[in-house]
Design a protein around this motif. Sequence first.
Motif, PDB file in Angstrom:
ATOM      1  N   ASP A  22       5.585  -8.233  -7.959  1.00 30.70           N
ATOM      2  CA  ASP A  22       6.895  -7.955  -7.366  1.00 30.70           C
ATOM      3  C   ASP A  22       6.740  -7.220  -6.043  1.00 30.70           C
ATOM      4  O   ASP A  22       7.458  -7.504  -5.070  1.00 30.70           O
ATOM      5  N   SER A  23       5.808  -6.261  -6.003  1.00 31.40           N
ATOM      6  CA  SER A  23       5.559  -5.533  -4.759  1.00 31.40           C
ATOM      7  C   SER A  23       4.980  -6.469  -3.705  1.00 31.40           C
ATOM      8  O   SER A  23       5.359  -6.415  -2.524  1.00 31.40           O
ATOM      9  N   ALA A  26       7.712  -8.715  -2.274  1.00 39.24           N
ATOM     10  CA  ALA A  26       8.585  -8.002  -1.331  1.00 39.24           C
ATOM     11  C   ALA A  26       7.889  -7.821   0.011  1.00 39.24           C
ATOM     12  O   ALA A  26       8.519  -7.946   1.076  1.00 39.24           O
ATOM     13  N   TRP A  27       6.591  -7.512  -0.023  1.00 31.74           N
ATOM     14  CA  TRP A  27       5.819  -7.362   1.216  1.00 31.74           C
ATOM     15  C   TRP A  27       5.741  -8.680   1.979  1.00 31.74           C
ATOM     16  O   TRP A  27       5.941  -8.714   3.201  1.00 31.74           O
ATOM     17  N   GLY A  97       6.147  -1.264  -2.957  1.00 33.46           N
ATOM     18  CA  GLY A  97       7.142  -1.435  -4.016  1.00 33.46           C
ATOM     19  C   GLY A  97       6.635  -1.132  -5.411  1.00 33.46           C
ATOM     20  O   GLY A  97       7.373  -1.293  -6.390  1.00 33.46           O
ATOM     21  N   ARG A  99       5.798   1.106  -8.446  1.00 38.34           N
ATOM     22  CA  ARG A  99       6.231   2.400  -8.949  1.00 38.34           C
ATOM     23  C   ARG A  99       5.736   2.596 -10.387  1.00 38.34           C
ATOM     24  O   ARG A  99       5.660   1.641 -11.164  1.00 38.34           O
TER      25      ARG A  99
END
Length: 222
Positions: A22-23, A26-27, A97, A99
């Motif tokens: 997911d991170s 997004a990147w 992104g 966490r």
Amino acid sequence: MTAPVDAVVFDYGGVLTGPVRDSIAAWIEADGIEPDSFSRTLKAWLSRNAEDGTPIHRLETGELTVAEFDVLLAAELETVDGSAVDLVGVLARLFAGMRPDPVMFELAGELRGLGVRVALLSNSWANTYPRERIDALFDPVVISGEVGLRKPLAPIYRLTLDRLGVPADRVLFVDDAEPNVLGAHAVGMRALRHTDADTTRAALAGLIPGLPRRAVSVTPRG
């Protein structure tokens, strides 16, 4: 995999955090990266058929700095609009992104409360860890860049087992990457591929007396 375990070793990224993909997604969108260029590079540097000593391997074992790796990665990437990739902070943006997952940290805390040893074994891409939090909960904490070893190669698992002082067949390793799960199996550890918190909890509940299959309380995400 039914006999009880005395220790559970957790991976960090993708297990104790939200999904790394997911991170990355997004990147890729934010930086306008051509997705195929990243996938191609990841396959060449991290697949099972990759030769030893790729930039990712050297990053994971601490032989490359973040800045050095950023330059190498940016050189392999393409952008949708054909512009140059910003060389500074590529990895920082890639992981921006990601966490910690409070549900998984809560699960690790429950295990420790039941007398089960909990440890951390992570391949670092020179990303930062919430060290105060993990050092207080996990023992030992084994991070590839700090010990010069990497998953899925056997020495890092053996080092973790030595520091735990628990027989391999009494240790369960939890990781979201299949090669790392197979690496744990190869040294005699039991291993579970993590897909989500509920599934991992249910699997652990079958091995650890007193652990409920569903979380008693869930820390609000934020």
